[in-house]
Design a protein around this motif. Sequence first.
Motif, PDB file in Angstrom:
ATOM      1  N   ILE A   1      -0.934  -4.847   2.266  1.00 52.89           N
ATOM      2  CA  ILE A   1      -0.874  -3.787   3.025  1.00 52.89           C
ATOM      3  C   ILE A   1      -1.342  -2.295   3.461  1.00 52.89           C
ATOM      4  O   ILE A   1      -1.502  -2.057   2.551  1.00 52.89           O
ATOM      5  CB  ILE A   1       1.126  -3.990   3.765  1.00 52.89           C
ATOM      6  N   GLY A   2      -1.451  -1.840   4.540  1.00 57.11           N
ATOM      7  CA  GLY A   2      -2.039  -0.181   3.918  1.00 57.11           C
ATOM      8  C   GLY A   2      -1.791   0.273   4.992  1.00 57.11           C
ATOM      9  O   GLY A   2      -1.782  -0.074   6.368  1.00 57.11           O
ATOM     10  N   ALA A   3      -2.040   2.002   4.689  1.00 55.99           N
ATOM     11  CA  ALA A   3      -1.869   2.475   5.625  1.00 55.99           C
ATOM     12  C   ALA A   3      -3.085   2.979   6.024  1.00 55.99           C
ATOM     13  O   ALA A   3      -4.310   3.279   5.773  1.00 55.99           O
ATOM     14  CB  ALA A   3      -1.362   3.915   5.584  1.00 55.99           C
ATOM     15  N   VAL A   4      -3.017   3.520   7.381  1.00 57.28           N
ATOM     16  CA  VAL A   4      -4.903   3.975   8.598  1.00 57.28           C
ATOM     17  C   VAL A   4      -5.017   5.618   9.005  1.00 57.28           C
ATOM     18  O   VAL A   4      -3.701   5.548   9.336  1.00 57.28           O
ATOM     19  CB  VAL A   4      -5.020   2.507   8.891  1.00 57.28           C
ATOM     20  N   GLY A   5      -5.652   5.425   9.205  1.00 58.24           N
ATOM     21  CA  GLY A   5      -6.296   6.760  10.483  1.00 58.24           C
ATOM     22  C   GLY A   5      -6.345   5.983  11.853  1.00 58.24           C
ATOM     23  O   GLY A   5      -7.475   4.470  11.869  1.00 58.24           O
TER      24      GLY A   5
ATOM     25  N   GLY B   1       0.687  -1.190  -0.034  1.00 53.76           N
ATOM     26  CA  GLY B   1       0.155  -0.270   0.280  1.00 53.76           C
ATOM     27  C   GLY B   1       1.020   1.888   0.094  1.00 53.76           C
ATOM     28  O   GLY B   1       2.032   1.207  -0.784  1.00 53.76           O
ATOM     29  N   SER B   2       0.499   2.605   0.512  1.00 56.09           N
ATOM     30  CA  SER B   2       0.841   3.636   0.193  1.00 56.09           C
ATOM     31  C   SER B   2       2.173   3.669   1.496  1.00 56.09           C
ATOM     32  O   SER B   2       2.435   2.762   2.217  1.00 56.09           O
ATOM     33  CB  SER B   2       0.492   5.008   1.221  1.00 56.09           C
ATOM     34  N   GLY B   3       3.320   4.126   0.386  1.00 52.69           N
ATOM     35  CA  GLY B   3       5.212   4.106   1.610  1.00 52.69           C
ATOM     36  C   GLY B   3       5.030   2.460   1.019  1.00 52.69           C
ATOM     37  O   GLY B   3       6.479   2.542   1.839  1.00 52.69           O
TER      38      GLY B   3
ATOM     39  N   MET C   1      -5.217  -8.816   6.083  1.00 50.82           N
ATOM     40  CA  MET C   1      -4.235  -7.282   5.823  1.00 50.82           C
ATOM     41  C   MET C   1      -3.537  -6.948   6.746  1.00 50.82           C
ATOM     42  O   MET C   1      -3.928  -7.709   8.214  1.00 50.82           O
ATOM     43  CB  MET C   1      -5.921  -6.498   6.033  1.00 50.82           C
ATOM     44  N   LEU C   2      -2.485  -6.445   7.674  1.00 52.35           N
ATOM     45  CA  LEU C   2      -1.606  -5.938   7.850  1.00 52.35           C
ATOM     46  C   LEU C   2      -1.254  -4.132   7.848  1.00 52.35           C
ATOM     47  O   LEU C   2      -1.484  -3.783   6.747  1.00 52.35           O
ATOM     48  CB  LEU C   2      -0.136  -6.408   7.787  1.00 52.35           C
ATOM     49  N   THR C   3      -2.423  -3.324   8.558  1.00 54.09           N
ATOM     50  CA  THR C   3      -2.148  -1.732   8.229  1.00 54.09           C
ATOM     51  C   THR C   3      -1.110  -1.386   9.515  1.00 54.09           C
ATOM     52  O   THR C   3      -0.534  -1.859  10.731  1.00 54.09           O
ATOM     53  CB  THR C   3      -3.383  -1.639   8.658  1.00 54.09           C
TER      54      THR C   3
END
Length: 245
Positions: A82-86, A7-9, A201-203
Amino acid sequence: MLAIIGGSGLAQLSVLEVTHRQVVRTPYGDPSCALTFGLVGGRNVVFIARHGYGHSLAPHEINFRANIWALKQQNIKGVVAIGAVGGIRPDMRPGAIVLPDDLLDYTSGREHTFFEGLDKPVVHVDFTHPYCPDLRAGLKKAAQAEAIEIVDGGIYACTQGPRLESTAEINRLERDGADIVGMTGMPEAALARELDLPYAMLTVVANYAAGRGDSEHKVDFSGASSVLDSSLRSVERILQRLLQS
Ligand code: HPA
């Protein structure tokens, strides 16, 4: 072989020893980018950058069907995304690594199923547990073996984006039970289920969600905020350990 969606990054995996890349076309159009094949921890892996290599695709522009279809064609046993989250819940601080165990879908207008069209059967997949318990357990064990702290469990809310949420929207997500918020976890997880692919998913928490925490940790999608970057290195170590076991 395991598939990893970055994901992002995480447009590239530094722990991946690349052997080759392959452009794949699908009946649903083109995936976000070419697939990258290689070894992580001695095991075969296929990697795709969800937003494309140059982070050129916004969440609503990602062809999730093409990505999942292209990966399925590689004879994979499962997908780790993989993902970036708030972070919504107070302990979901920037830098925290969260292994969600359920989700809420607030997206709209995305191509979200393989089962549509007159030539396709009507299928209602079971989505009681959107994330594969075995893959989750493997990731948890790998994190423990690396002595990397992760938050085990949490509800991932997927919003449409590309804009961030308002405070009232985050308040609503919290009332709904959400702990973290991202823009790309759906329909990805559901499409993987439709093709019978175990998916987890691993965030990584990149920022406090709107109206939460302090103002220092505004979202930074420019690539690598240092807190996001350091957690993403930990995520890579978790993946490496998972594949060694
Ligand atoms: N909201 C939605 N998606 C996100 C956020 C956020 O605050 N941070 C990273 N992805």
